[in-house]
Each structure stands twice: as structure tokens, then as C-alpha cells.
Design a protein around this motif. Structure first.
Motif, short mmCIF file in Angstrom:
data_model
loop_
_atom_site.label_atom_id
_atom_site.label_comp_id
_atom_site.label_asym_id
_atom_site.label_seq_id
_atom_site.Cartn_x
_atom_site.Cartn_y
_atom_site.Cartn_z
N HIS A 146 50.73 37.58 38.66
CA HIS A 146 49.36 37.28 39.04
C HIS A 146 48.65 36.74 37.82
O HIS A 146 48.11 37.48 37.03
N PRO A 147 48.69 35.42 37.65
CA PRO A 147 48.26 34.83 36.39
C PRO A 147 46.81 35.12 36.04
O PRO A 147 46.45 35.13 34.87
N LEU A 148 46.00 35.37 37.01
CA LEU A 148 44.58 35.50 36.68
C LEU A 148 44.27 36.82 36.00
O LEU A 148 43.39 36.89 35.16
N ARG A 149 44.94 37.89 36.37
CA ARG A 149 44.57 39.17 35.79
C ARG A 149 45.71 39.80 34.99
O ARG A 149 45.47 40.70 34.20
N MET A 156 38.04 48.62 38.55
CA MET A 156 37.59 49.25 37.31
C MET A 156 38.70 50.09 36.67
O MET A 156 38.77 50.20 35.45
N CYS A 157 39.53 50.69 37.50
CA CYS A 157 40.60 51.54 36.99
C CYS A 157 41.55 50.70 36.13
O CYS A 157 41.95 51.10 35.04
N GLU A 158 41.86 49.54 36.67
CA GLU A 158 42.73 48.60 35.98
C GLU A 158 42.13 48.22 34.63
O GLU A 158 42.80 48.18 33.61
N GLU A 159 40.84 47.97 34.68
CA GLU A 159 40.09 47.56 33.49
C GLU A 159 40.10 48.66 32.43
O GLU A 159 40.21 48.40 31.25
N ALA A 160 39.98 49.91 32.90
CA ALA A 160 39.83 51.02 31.96
C ALA A 160 41.15 51.42 31.33
O ALA A 160 41.17 51.96 30.23
N CYS A 161 42.24 51.18 31.99
CA CYS A 161 43.52 51.74 31.55
C CYS A 161 43.97 51.17 30.20
O CYS A 161 44.13 49.97 30.04
N PRO A 162 44.18 52.03 29.21
CA PRO A 162 44.62 51.55 27.91
C PRO A 162 46.12 51.24 27.87
O PRO A 162 46.61 50.70 26.89
N ILE A 170 47.97 51.10 35.49
CA ILE A 170 47.53 51.04 36.88
C ILE A 170 47.04 49.62 37.16
O ILE A 170 46.37 49.01 36.34
N GLU A 171 47.46 49.08 38.28
CA GLU A 171 47.07 47.72 38.63
C GLU A 171 46.87 47.64 40.12
O GLU A 171 47.42 48.43 40.88
N LEU A 172 46.10 46.64 40.53
CA LEU A 172 45.92 46.41 41.96
C LEU A 172 46.84 45.27 42.38
O LEU A 172 46.90 44.24 41.70
N THR A 173 47.55 45.46 43.46
CA THR A 173 48.47 44.43 43.93
C THR A 173 47.75 43.56 44.95
O THR A 173 46.60 43.81 45.30
N ARG A 174 48.48 42.56 45.48
CA ARG A 174 47.88 41.71 46.50
C ARG A 174 48.14 42.26 47.90
O ARG A 174 47.83 41.61 48.89
N ILE A 175 48.71 43.44 47.95
CA ILE A 175 49.01 44.00 49.27
C ILE A 175 47.73 44.52 49.91
O ILE A 175 47.03 45.35 49.32
N HIS A 178 46.88 49.86 45.02
CA HIS A 178 47.26 50.08 43.61
C HIS A 178 48.76 50.22 43.45
O HIS A 178 49.46 50.58 44.39
N ARG A 179 49.19 50.00 42.24
CA ARG A 179 50.54 50.40 41.88
C ARG A 179 50.49 51.05 40.52
O ARG A 179 49.59 50.77 39.71
#
Ligand code: SF4
Ligand code: SF4
Ligand code: SF4
Ligand code: FES
Lengths: 519, 196
Positions: B192-195, B147-153, B157-162, B89-90
Motif C-alpha cells: 500500500h504505497p500511500l501509507r 490513529m493506532c497505526e500512526e501511534a505505533c512505534p 499495527i496496520e489497517l488493511t484494505r479488507i 486491522h492486522r
């Protein structure tokens, strides 16, 4: 008063004359949405959320302020009514900050709940929202004025229940705001209730602010240990920590409110300084010991005194902070040892505080009446502490075993008791006080929030209390300590008693189960 | 027509083929004509002979010598992951360098692995009432579901590719606020174009 028969949503309802439509609907489980109506306050009928259709009337009527009439036909779910709810919600949400993610009320917010029912995902509002400041309302209350929907529940509470009237509405229309005069913050002893009745997150408790999201709270129904009124409360805790206390509606005890002392009483029992190991007084002063040792020592000393000087030389002191069951077990245990003298610690006394809609008792312990009656029932008589001191001085009492459990700072008045004349004094308590240090044995007991049992308030109402958490460290529930002692004494306290106490039929106790929460 | 289950790493992947990296693709069908084979419960007489069996085994090893190598020589060789890979995460920062998180606890609420722990406090900035005083993610417990990424208004919070996540003790894997904000600095320029 005569009864009125009407139809609400095709259901026949019979209610006393003078009831409002909203209350009549509520009595049969039909919930009409509302903001400004509160069962404990007057109805100004200003929010317009509760409109319903009444047959024969052109306009929708506010159900919170319209009295029922014979033969009335009320509909709460017609398209017109829903359209009205939608309009009202659009109106409220257009100037609302919509900051649910950072609002403490989210999850128990009426506006949020109704948004799911009648809100809209999009907004037609293009103008700028009126922003209002965060206001410091009182020592424990903060007002996020942005979120206020001007229902005036807080204003009415302070006028009608506490009678102090610190808050008022100033300005008009969209600019109206709740005003707190700078020199008159909301400091009255009932202030916390306005946080509970605010239907949105405008009024927040500073103590609870940001601590926890409400959906993680575990609610436990209990009674307030702070005064002899023993208000019905709901203790909200998370991860074994009490985070807030709210009133439960109980007409027989507290109506809908509690006082701030009770609301924050948990602080007086929890936190630093709680006794959490048994302490035994030996040659080197007080030292920690383990439970088996402590119980064995108590049993040995009590039996020795009873054998040497007779059973009546052992006395017991009950506690108004202990439950009825604990006091009863204490009394039965010592009576079975031959004890005839028992007493009860007096609760700290203050002058009672009266408000137009509430009264705070001056006796500062929840179970004064219950403890007294139980000890009298079992022991037949109850000495005052002075009498007990006399008996100790005359050498007729050689050992005393006491329940304690007072909050921090409320010391049991054992100064004049002549404890130094005793051969043995043990007390189960929550805090070690200087005065307690004359004891031979101090056993760590449970706070009122850690107990299970029954208490009787000053009006004779019995209430169940439930444990919110377990006692800290090695501390134990007082009932468990007494049971261990009973076992060690091999007294005639056996399962029969346990069953007799715990299974006593509710009817016999005149047990009043408190009503459910007041949201 | 019955497909025999082939070896899993059987072809260079499409997605990363242009990078010339031997990234496996799990869904590519085995290239070349598929021979239909009868599956039978009983091995034939020929299959039961031991020497031909040994030879077949030996041959299946030897023929891979000439085939494309699929093993990634980590760490000299770094495996490229797909654009929407969900790794460490970041915690994002806004354009003034402040953490975006407003301590709403929605990620903590959404997390099925129960690995986020936030402590909120009054924020030092006027534009929000509260912020996260402490923010800890147990990366060992995380199932990287996003899910955390999804929930954040707040897109905070995001997930990296690391994905290279190494530690020698469990508590090293408890990433605190500072570490998570550092992850943002490390990955700030990635798109990260997809998300995202
Ligand atoms: S502060 Fe709350 S209770 Fe008071 S008027 Fe506003 S919304 Fe109503
Ligand atoms: S990725 Fe999934 S498991 Fe990991 S922290 Fe986010 S919500 Fe929890
Ligand atoms: S959901 Fe986003 S804003 Fe809310 S606490 Fe988690 S990271 Fe912070
Ligand atoms: S509840 Fe009836 S008008 Fe507000």
C-alpha cells in the motif's frame, strides 16, 4: 538560626541559614531540574543537572549542594544554564536505551520530562551503547540496569533510611553499575521505596510491572490501614482495581516513605474470599439473605433484647479498622438504645520495627487511637474484652453488635468472649472466619480502601481517607449499614448526627491535611 | 455561476477507471455543459402542472436505462477501494514470524473510539521485555481513523484494505490476537504505497 535573604530569578527569597539554593528556589515555586537530589536523602551532587548561575562566580554551581548566602543573586534560566542542562541531557541520553514505549516509568519519568525541556531529537552518539543486564534485586524489585542514570538515590536510601545497604555502585565511568550481591537481595521491609525514588524506570516493582500505563491510573489520597502509624498514601487504581500504593509526603506522619507491608496491604483485603452478601445464621446454618431482611432482623433482635432485659444488656464493639465516624455512629446508636457497655477489638500486636529513618508501628490497625478516643468520648467508658466476656458470662450482656473489617487472617479475638451465651451477635466484616461463625448475622462491610472518613494515628494526627472503589457485590460501607440499622431502630440517630459528624470543623479535629505527593 | 447539486454517483471515477470498474468518484464535476438555472422559491406555472411533472419524473428514470450502471453487484462484483483505504486491522509479524507488538499501549492510548484492549506480559523473546499476551480490537466500535497505526512505534499495527466484515453476533467482531495475526498472513503481500 538566622534568616538569609537572597534573590532567585529576580525574586526576593528569605530562608533559614543552611538551606540549599535548590530548596530555597523550591520554597517559592521555582523548580530547578535535578536527578540525584531527593529531599529525604543526602545530596552527593553527582548528576550535575541542577547547575545554576550565581552572580560573581565563574562556574555554574550545583544548587542542590550549595548553601544560600546573604545577598546571593541566583539565576536559574540564563542561556548558560540552559546550555548546561542540554549538555547534561545529551550526556545521559547518549547511553540510555530510549525504550520509553516499553518502560513502566514512562509518563512519570523525570528523564522523559526533562527530555522535553532540554533533550534533542537527534543524537550525535555514534559509538555502541553499553548494555547492561536486567537484574533481580529483590522479591518485588527488578533493575533494568540499562535505564539507570547512576543518581545513587537507591544506594543512599538503603544506607541512610533503611540502614541495610544492600545496593552499591561498582566499576567506573560509563561502566559503573548498581550492584546487588547475589546472596544479599534487597529484602528489607522498606525496599519498595527505592522503586518510588528512582527517577527513571530502572527500578521497577514486579507487582506492578506491565500491568498498566501510568496515565490510566486514578490516584486517590488516603491513609495506610496496615498499622497505627497510618502513613499518608496515594492509591493508584484503574477500572476499580488497586494496582499500586505510593507514599505521600507528610512530615507529621511518615515523612516520605511507607513500608512494604502497607504498600501491599491492599492484597490482604482484596481478592478471593471477600464477604459480599449478608449471611444469616438459621436452622440450616448460614444462608444468604437480602439487606432489608438482615437489617430488619438486627433491629428486631436488638430491640427485643433491650425490651426484655433493659438497654444496658446490649453491648457494642468498635473496630480499629473502622473510621472515627463509623465508631462514633456505632457508639451513639447504641448509647441511644440504652447501652452502657462498649469495647474495642484490639489490633494485632507485633514488635515495632525501627530503622535509621523510619519506624513501623507494632499495632497493626490504622485507627486504634481514633477508635478508642471516639468510643470513650461517646460512651464514657470502654471495657476490655475480658471485662465484656465477664459481663456476658454473668448474663448482664445479652446482645452484642460489632464492627470488624480486619484484613484476611487477622481474626477478631472473639473466641473467649462466650458468644454462645448471647441471644444475638452481629458483626460487620470483610471476611468470614471460622470464629465469626458463632454470629447470628454477618454483614459484609467495606475494606479500608472503600471507606470515606477520618482516622487518627498513634501520634494523634488526623487524616482524611477516601474511597478508591465501591465495596464488592452487595457489601456496603459500614457507615451506610449503621445508618440503615439506625433507621430501622428508629433511634434518635437522624440527620443531625450525620451532619454533626461529617461537618465537624477541621480545626476542632486538629485535622492535618497531608501534603501533596512527593514526586 | 451556480452549480446545481447533481446526483452524487454521476461519473466513472478517475482513480480506478483503468480497471474498468464503475467506481464512483465523489469529486468529479458533472460532465457536459452546465446549464445555468435560476433558482426561485416559487415554482412557475408550468412546473406546477401535474402531468408534465409526472412525465419528467418518469423520464428521469427511463433515461438512466441507457446510462452507465453504477450499482456494484456485491458480492459477485467486488468493489476496489483506494490504496490507502482503512479497513480491518492486522498485527504485523517480523521476519521470524513473531508478532512485532511490544505491548506499549500507545495505540490503545491514541484510539479515540476506545476499542483496543491489550494485556501485557513478560515476553518469551530476549529482544524485548514485554509483549501483548492478549490483544483485542472491537471492530464494531472502531471508527477506522488509523490513529493506532500512526501511534505505533514498531509498525506493528496496520489497517488493511479488507472491508467486508460480517458477523452474526457482536462478540464475533471482537478480533483477538490470533485473528489479527491471521489478517497479516492474508494481506502479507499487499503493498500500500500511500501509507506503508
Ligand atoms: S537504579 Fe534508579 S535510583 Fe538507583 S542509581 Fe539508577 S537511576 Fe538512580
Ligand atoms: S482505527 Fe482508530 S478507532 Fe480503530 S482501533 Fe485504530 S485508533 Fe481506534
Ligand atoms: S502501538 Fe504498536 S507496539 Fe504498541 S501496543 Fe499498539 S500495536 Fe503494539
Ligand atoms: S541534583 Fe544537584 S547534582 Fe544532582
Amino acid at each position: 538560626m538566622s534568616d538569609v535573604r537572597l534573590t532567585i530569578d529576580d525574586r526576593e527569597v528569605v530562608v533559614p541559614e543552611g538551606t540549599t539554593i535548590l530548596e530555597a528556589a523550591r520554597s517559592v515555586g521555582i523548580e530547578i531540574p535535578h536527578f540525584c537530589y531527593h529531599p529525604g536523602l543526602s545530596a552527593p551532587s553527582n548528576c550535575r543537572m541542577c547547575l545554576v548561575e550565581v552572580q560573581g562566580q565563574d562556574k555554574l554551581v550545583p544548587s542542590c549542594a550549595t548553601a544560600v548566602a546573604d545577598g546571593m543573586v541566583v539565576r536559574t534560566g540564563t542561556p548558560r544554564v540552559h546550555e548546561s542542562h542540554r549538555s547534561v541531557m545529551e550526556f545521559y541520553l547518549s547511553n540510555h536505551p530510549l525504550d520509553c514505549p516499553v518502560c513502566d516509568q514512562a509518563g512519570e519519568c523525570v528523564l522523559q520530562d526533562y527530555s522535553y525541556g532540554w533533550g534533542s531529537a537527534t543524537s550525535r552518539f555514534e559509538e555502541t551503547k553499553v548494555t547492561q543486564p536486567v537484574k533481580d534485586v529483590g522479591p518485588d524489585i527488578v533493575l533494568y540496569a540499562d535505564r539507570c542514570i547512576m543518581c545513587t538515590r537507591c544506594v543512599r536510601f538503603l544506607r541512610e533510611v533503611s540502614g541495610t545497604g544492600e545496593l552499591s555502585v561498582i566499576h567506573r565511568g560509563v561502566r559503573s553499575e548498581i550492584h546487588v550481591a547475589g546472596d544479599r537481595p534487597v529484602t528489607n521491609p522498606l525496599a519498595g521505596n527505592i522503586v518510588d525514588i528512582c527517577p527513571v524506570g530502572a527500578l521497577c516493582s514486579k507487582d506492578f510491572l506491565f500491568k498498566c500505563r501510568v496515565w490510566w491510573l486514578t490516584s486517590t489520597a488516603s491513609a495506610c490501614p496496615r498499622c497505627a502509624r497510618a502513613c499518608s498514601i496515594r492509591v493508584d487504581s484503574s477500572e476499580g482495581r488497586i494496582l499500586r500504593i505510593k507514599p505521600r509526603e507528610n512530615a507529621a506522619v511518615n515523612g516520605m516513605w511507607i513500608c512494604d507491608e502497607g504498600r501491599f496491604a491492599f492484597r490482604q483485603w482484596h481478592g478471593a474470599g471477600r464477604l459480599d452478601v449478608p449471611l444469616v445464621n438459621g436452622d440450616r446454618g448460614f444462608t444468604h439473605c437480602d439487606w432489608d431482611e438482615a437489617i430488619a432482623l438486627a433491629a428486631r433482635s436488638l430491640r427485643q433484647v433491650a425490651m426484655r432485659y433493659g438497654g444496658e444488656s446490649v453491648a457494642f464493639i468498635g473496630s480499629p479498622w473502622a473510621t472515627i465516624e463509623e465508631n462514633m455512629l456505632l457508639a451513639r446508636l447504641f448509647v441511644s438504645l440504652g447501652a452502657t457497655m462498649g469495647s474495642l477489638w484490639p489490633a494485632p500486636a507485633e514488635s515495632p520495627q525501627r530503622f535509621p529513618g523510619f519506624e513501623i508501628s507494632g499495632e497493626k490497625a490504622w485507627n486504634v487511637a481514633g477508635a478508642r478516643r471516639t468510643l470513650m468520648d461517646v460512651a464514657g467508658q470502654l471495657l476490655t474484652l475480658d471485662r465484656l466476656a465477664d459481663e456476658i458470662e454473668r448474663g448482664r450482656v445479652r446482645a452484642v453488635y460489632a464492627l470488624g473489617g480486619a484484613y484476611r487472617g487477622a481474626l477478631v479475638p472473639c473466641d473467649d468472649l462466650g458468644l454462645e451465651l448471647l441471644e444475638f451477635f452481629a458483626i460487620q466484616t470483610c471476611f468470614v472466619t471460622d470464629k465469626g461463625l458463632k454470629a447470628n448475622l454477618i454483614l459484609p462491610g467495606a475494606s479500608p480502601y472503600e471507606k470515606v472518613g477520618t482516622v487518627r494515628n498513634e501520634r494523634g494526627v488526623l487524616q482524611e481517607v477516601n474511597a478508591v472503589m465501591s465495596p464488592p457485590g452487595q457489601a456496603r460501607r459500614d457507615w451506610d449499614i449503621l445508618m440503615a440499622l439506625a433507621k430501622a431502630l428508629a433511634a434518635t440517630v437522624d440527620d443531625d448526627l450525620t451532619r454533626a459528624v461529617l461537618d465537624r470543623p477541621a480545626a476542632q479535629w486538629n485535622y492535618t491535611r497531608s501534603a501533596s505527593g512527593n514526586e | 455561476m451556480t452549480h446545481l447539486p447533481g446526483p452524487i454517483f454521476n461519473a466513472p471515477g478517475r482513480a480506478t477507471a483503468d480497471r474498468g470498474l464503475p467506481t464512483p468518484a465523489y469529486d468529479t464535476p458533472r460532465p457536459g455543459p452546465q446549464k445555468e438555472k435560476r433558482l426561485s422559491a416559487r415554482p412557475t406555472f408550468f412546473q406546477r402542472l401535474i402531468v408534465p411533472g409526472l412525465l419528467r419524473t418518469w423520464w428521469s428514470g427511463v433515461r438512466h436505462i441507457w446510462q452507465k450502471k453504477l450499482t456494484v453487484q456485491w458480492p459477485e462484483q467486488v468493489r476496489e477501494v483506494s490504496d490507502n483505504y482503512r479497513g480491518v486491522h492486522r498485527l504485523n509479524k517480523d521476519d521470524r514470524g513473531r508478532m512485532k507488538c511490544v505491548a506499549c499501549f500507545l495505540c490503545q492510548t491514541a484510539c479515540p473510539a476506545n476499542c483496543i484492549r491489550i494485556e501485557a506480559g513478560p515476553s518469551p523473546w530476549p529482544d524485548r521485555p514485554k509483549y501483548a499476551v492478549r490483544f483485542t480490537i472491537d471492530e464494531l466500535r472502531c471508527v477506522f481513523c488509523g490513529m493506532c497505526e500512526e501511534a505505533c512505534p514498531e509498525d506493528a499495527i496496520e489497517l488493511t484494505r479488507i472491508y467486508s466484515l460480517v458477523g452474526t453476533r457482536r462478540d464475533e467482531m471482537l478480533f483477538d490476537k490470533e485473528q489479527l495475526l491471521t489478517m497479516y498472513d492474508l494481506t502479507r503481500d499487499e503493498k500500500h504505497p500511500l501509507r506503508w
